[in-house]
Design a protein around this motif. Structure first.
Motif, short mmCIF file in Angstrom:
data_model
loop_
_atom_site.label_atom_id
_atom_site.label_comp_id
_atom_site.label_asym_id
_atom_site.label_seq_id
_atom_site.Cartn_x
_atom_site.Cartn_y
_atom_site.Cartn_z
N PHE A 48 40.68 42.57 58.61
CA PHE A 48 39.22 42.72 58.65
C PHE A 48 38.77 43.68 59.75
N TRP A 49 39.20 43.40 60.99
CA TRP A 49 38.80 44.24 62.12
C TRP A 49 39.34 45.65 61.99
N VAL A 79 49.96 45.91 57.19
CA VAL A 79 49.19 44.74 57.62
C VAL A 79 49.30 43.67 56.55
N LEU A 124 38.07 36.39 58.47
CA LEU A 124 39.22 35.88 59.19
C LEU A 124 40.51 36.60 58.80
N SER A 125 40.41 37.48 57.82
CA SER A 125 41.60 38.18 57.35
C SER A 125 42.16 39.09 58.45
N PRO A 126 43.50 39.17 58.55
CA PRO A 126 44.09 39.99 59.60
C PRO A 126 43.69 41.46 59.53
#
Lengths: 170, 501, 334
Positions: free
Chosen positions: A46-47, A31, A42-44
């Motif tokens: 995060f989720w 990632v 907002l970080s890729p």
């Protein structure tokens, strides 16, 4: 009964190991996080991290509750259900073998589609799987095995205008 | 008005219109009933034929295919545990258990009646409330969407069966799988591992088929040969009046859920069906029977997904905004004929709009007719011995899955999902939460990040208006109720254990 | 045992029959096309590229003599389908519906995609899609000038929607802002990516973002319905679909005209010249096809069929402009 009794704990352990592998290995290498990102949420990743941490927690909970309930007797209902399933299925080891064979056949089917094309591979697949079901009525089996893939091929080609791969016959 | 209506009637009442609409519903049912062939594909493939038809005829043909396709998906969902179209995934939960009990006929009829009823309600909503609903739907920006999806995710608890932890595990898998692909905001790679095909993410149809159909096939081969008994049979029982009355509340509720979810661009039939299902389960006196072959479950699911059909036309006709891929194709058909959906269509071509409305009303009746005949036809499946049925289903899945994506990669995904699905089956992890999470996950993440991007990182945006407030409170309320119910369950179990001792 | 041998021989016969079927369809360049042609549409059903490919596929067979089948291979903003065609056999039976986004913007911006902008045989541009910049009617900006002034006064506060990272909509706004003299054009407005052009347009209609610059076809119904106010169009002359929209040239920024969407027909690299000549010849005949012209115009596009060399020049120029822009603005994704 071992599997039924410890299935929670086993599942929990698999989940914990999987989550840890995700956190320690897969997320860091696969990632990409751009340097320009300023807001954490907002970080890729995060989720993805949130999901993995939740599944780690679920795994831990399952190990805990699974080990706790494994000490108790299985409820009669559950034992009855397991016994019923046993009457339907092969013995556990034979079931596993059969499942493995079927899955291997799936992937052989996949490779055959690439090689021989959709139609011929499907003809072979129908025959093999029908035989595996214990069916020996060749007079029904062979026409079905021939007509179904050829019919579907022409349906998709002529009616839906979708060409199917024909492998080496292309 | 009267004058317009009579002109519209003349425009509508031609042999071509009536015939093409019927043909459309018929084709839709067949396409929907083939696993892997979705209603979307059916509509896209019919589109070129409409180029050379008059506008009303062409659009009615597409609408027919759309409605037929969404209903048709329920047939294989009930009979062979393979949803023909994504929106029918929820129908599997109770439809297949009923079929196993030899009540497939009843299940199929219930699906048909509730589909037609919901379709009808949806059409009424389209005709009378278009303006009102459309302006409401446009208020949904990223934060409102986020709140709505967050609330919708709580339905996972409703379809998780009796083990919430396992439902949540399935949901985590689904959410995780949905994050694969290029990142929405930055365009960077997420778990792609150098595979070009994964850049666009894992596609929906291979996951759907792999998850539902293949585990059943694998499991079939692990059963003893002597138990490979004939298909349970269709049964002759139809739906009785008493049963219809019992389910009626869920059908009506499902229809309205469908209308609302359909009118909001970007959600579609599957989440609507699941929401309707979980609401029915929450309020039904037979809640415990849901997932084990409850007729009301089918009624709710099918009402939820067909209730969407008319409603997705609301933003399309009123605003020119297509709510999903299918209406995007229909929009194309309008434009090819020089018509611009939106307020301008109502001003300049009101007769065409009325003519389409008339056709849409007729399509609900056609659906009933075609469905009635179709059930008899599909009943033949019960004559196919299991030893042939499972291999045939496998081949159908392979053809269908390839046809949707036109790539071998999708087949690989389907087979891998079949393997994962089999593990889930053996560990008693329910498939439905996985699917819901897989559908809603990207919507949730995207709307969350879009909101934060809009507000430059400030979380205040999630409380910016009453719509957000309402759905966020509903979400919190649902979570509280789920927790309370689980605590109560635990207590009951503890009590039962004490009594036994 | 007898039944088993019978079964084997039946399988063998079937296999032989299929082999014959297959070899018949082997084709030579001279008699091209001798079997149906697949046209890969790299975006989803219902979008502008899907419509362009289906209208082309509905008329092309009468000039090529074989059916043309449209196949949607979607994903990653057109990259998945484009990569597939770029790696296909150059036999003329697999063609690509090329688009501005997947063929010039993405290759200029994204270093992580598996093809370069010229890893194709460019057979011909077929249509142009004028780009309109529009804002919701509920917003206070009456003209491009007022809009630019507002952006300058509130740097970083206003937002625009796009069809995703690497889409034409994504570079359009920074490009316009830069050419119109807004300082720091990349961050002057907030980029809100959506999945697909339709969703991006809807966001602008609902007023959730302040600006969208996209194909006129996606916006005309909203403009006609009074939901959107067009601020600028990038064609040389004003268009009937949005008469009130001034051209970029009228506003004094003719350089903005590089921003024009297009569709084209591409093939895999290194195609046989005989085959390319046949396809290009057929495209020139489509140019005069009444039905195709009618459909294309109805969809809000401008029929614009170019021959081989002009297509190459057109695409080279646009790619050059975009790659300079993204380098200057530091918008490249590794």
């Amino acid at each position: 009964m071992f599997f039924a009794r410890f299935s929670d704990a086993i599942l929990g352990a698999i989940l914990c190991i999987g989550s840890l592998v995700m956190i320690l290995v897969i997320i860091p290498i696969s990632v990409q996080v751009p340097k320009s990102n300023k807001v954490l949420a907002l970080s890729p990743d995060f989720w993805i991290k949130i999901i993995v941490w939740i599944s780690l927690a679920l795994g831990a909970y399952l190990i805990y509750s699974g080990l706790k309930s494994a000490k108790e007797q299985l409820s009669e209902e559950k034992i009855a259900d397991i016994k019923y399933q046993r009457t339907l299925h092969h013995s556990p080891s034979r079931s596993v073998t059969m499942a493995v064979i079927v899955v291997i056949n799936f992937f052989v089917y996949y490779l055959l589609i690439d090689l021989l094309g959709m139609v011929l591979a499907s003809v072979i697949a129908v025959i093999v799987f029908v035989l595996m079901c214990g069916e020996r009525r060749y007079k029904i089996m062979l026409p079905v095995a021939m007509l179904l893939p050829v019919g579907l091929y022409y349906f998709f080609l002529k009616v839906a205008s979708i060409p199917m791969p024909l492998g080496i016959f292309y | 008005m009267i004058e317009n209506l009579s002109i519209a009637f003349q425009l509508f009442a031609t042999f071509d219109n009536v015939a093409f609409l019927f043909f459309g519903v018929l084709v839709g049912c067949i396409v929907g009933a083939i696993p892997g062939m979705t209603a979307t594909m059916g509509v896209a493939l019919t589109l070129p034929f409409t180029f050379y038809l008059p506008p009303v005829t062409g659009i009615l043909l597409l609408i027919g295919v759309y409605k037929g396709g969404i209903y048709g998906g329920s047939i294989p969902a009930i009979l062979i545990k393979t949803p023909g179209t994504p929106a029918a995934a929820c129908t599997v939960l109770d439809g297949f258990p009923l079929a196993q009990k030899g009540q497939a006929n009843k299940a199929l009829h219930m699906a048909l009646y509730s589909s037609c009823f919901a379709d009808f309600i949806s059409n009424i909503a389209l005709i009378f409330f278009t303006g009102f609903i459309a302006s409401f739907a446009l208020k949904f920006g990223p934060p409102e969407f986020f709140a709505l999806i967050l609330f919708s995710l709580t339905i996972i608890a409703g379809v998780a069966g009796d083990n919430l932890a396992r439902g949540l595990i399935a949901a985590c898998f689904g959410l995780l799988l949905a994050t694969v692909g290029l990142d929405l905001i930055y365009g960077t790679e997420r778990m792609i591992f150098g595979e070009t095909e994964l850049m666009g993410g894992v596609k929906f149809i291979p996951v759907l088929i792999g998850l539902f159909a293949l585990p059943e096939i694998i499991d079939h081969f692990t059963r003893k040969l002597e138990t490979h008994k004939q298909f349970a049979g269709l049964g002759h029982e139809g739906v009785t009046m008493a049963e219809w009355k019992r389910c009626f509340k869920s059908v009506v509720r499902g229809s309205f859920i469908g209308v609302i979810m359909g009118a909001i661009p970007g959600i579609g039939g599957a989440p609507s069906a699941f929401l309707s299902y979980s609401e029915a389960k929450r309020t039904s006196p037979n809640a415990d029977n849901f997932g084990k072959g409850e007729l009301e479950g089918i009624a709710a699911a099918e009402a939820g997904n067909n209730g969407v059909c008319g409603a997705t036309m609301i933003p399309l006709l009123a605003l020119g905004v297509p709510g999903d891929v299918i209406t995007a194709v229909i929009l194309g058909a309008f434009m090819i004929h020089g018509l611009q959906p939106g307020p301008i269509l109502f001003e300049q071509n009101i007769t065409i709009v009325y003519a389409i409305f008339m056709g849409i009303m007729l399509s609900s009746m056609y659906l009933l007719l075609v469905g009635k005949v179709g059930i008899r036809f599909f009943a033949r499946i019960s004559d196919v011995p299991n030893s042939f049925l499972y291999p045939i289903v496998l081949v159908l899945c392979v053809f269908g899955c390839y046809a949707v994506g036109n790539t071998m990669f999708d087949l690989m995904v389907m087979f891998l999902m079949g393997l994962i699905g089999y593990f889930m089956l053996k560990f008693n992890i329910p498939a439905a939460p996985f699917l819901i999470a897989f559908i809603l996950g990207p919507l949730l993440e995207d709307s969350f990040r879009q909101s934060l991007q809009l507000s430059r990182g400030s979380f205040d945006i999630f409380l910016r208006n009453p719509i957000c407030w309402v759905f966020l409170s509903l979400a919190i309320l649902s979570v509280v109720m789920i927790i309370r119910r689980n605590i109560k369950l635990k207590k009951d179990r503890g009590l039962a254990a004490m009594i036994l001792e | 045992m007898t039944s088993n041998t019978k079964f084997m021989s039946t399988v063998a016969t079937g296999a032989a029959a299929l082999a014959v079927m297959g070899s018949v369809s082997m084709a030579m360049a001279a008699d091209y096309p001798s079997k149906p042609i697949t046209l890969v549409a790299p975006y989803g059903a219902g979008g502008a590229s899907d419509m362009a490919s289906r209208t082309m596929a509905s008329v092309l067979p009468s000039y090529l003599g074989q059916p043309v089948m449209v196949v949607n291979r979607t994903g990653a903003g057109g990259v998945t389908g484009s990569a597939y065609v770029s790696k296909s056999k150059p036999d003329g039976y697999t063609l690509l519906l090329a688009r501005i986004g997947s063929q010039t913007v993405s290759p200029a911006m994204k270093k992580n995609i598996p093809y370069k902008y010229d890893d194709f045989t460019m057979l011909g541009v077929i249509e142009l899609n004028p780009v309109i910049c529009a804002t919701a009617s509920s917003k206070p900006y009456k003209s491009m000038k007022e809009f630019i002034a507002a952006v300058k006064a509130n740097p970083g506060k206003m937002s625009f929607s796009s069809a995703g990272v690497g889409s034409m909509l994504h570079v359009a706004v920074p490009l316009v802002l830069k050419l119109m003299g807004v300082p720091n054009p990349k961050d002057a407005m907030n980029h809100i990516p959506y999945k697909g052009g339709g969703a991006a347009a809807t966001a602008a209609v609902g007023g959730h973002v302040d600006l969208v610059c996209t194909n006129s076809s996606a916006l005309t119904s909203h403009i006609a319905g009074g939901k959107l106010r067009p601020l600028m169009i990038t064609t040389k002359e004003r268009q009937a679909v949005a008469k009130e929209a001034p051209t970029a040239r009228e506003l004094g920024f003719p350089e903005v005209e590089v921003l024009v969407g297009w569709s084209g027909i591409y093939g895999p690299p290194n195609m046989d010249p005989k085959i390319t000549a046949k396809i290009r010849g057929a495209l020139q005949k489509v140019k005069k096809d009444k039905a195709w012209n009618k459909f294309t115009k109805a969809l809000g596009s401008v029929p614009y069929i170019l021959d081989g060399p002009s297509t190459k020049k057109f695409v080279d120029d646009q790619f050059g402009a975009f790659s300079t822009l993204v380098k200057e603005l530091d918008m490249i994704i590794e």
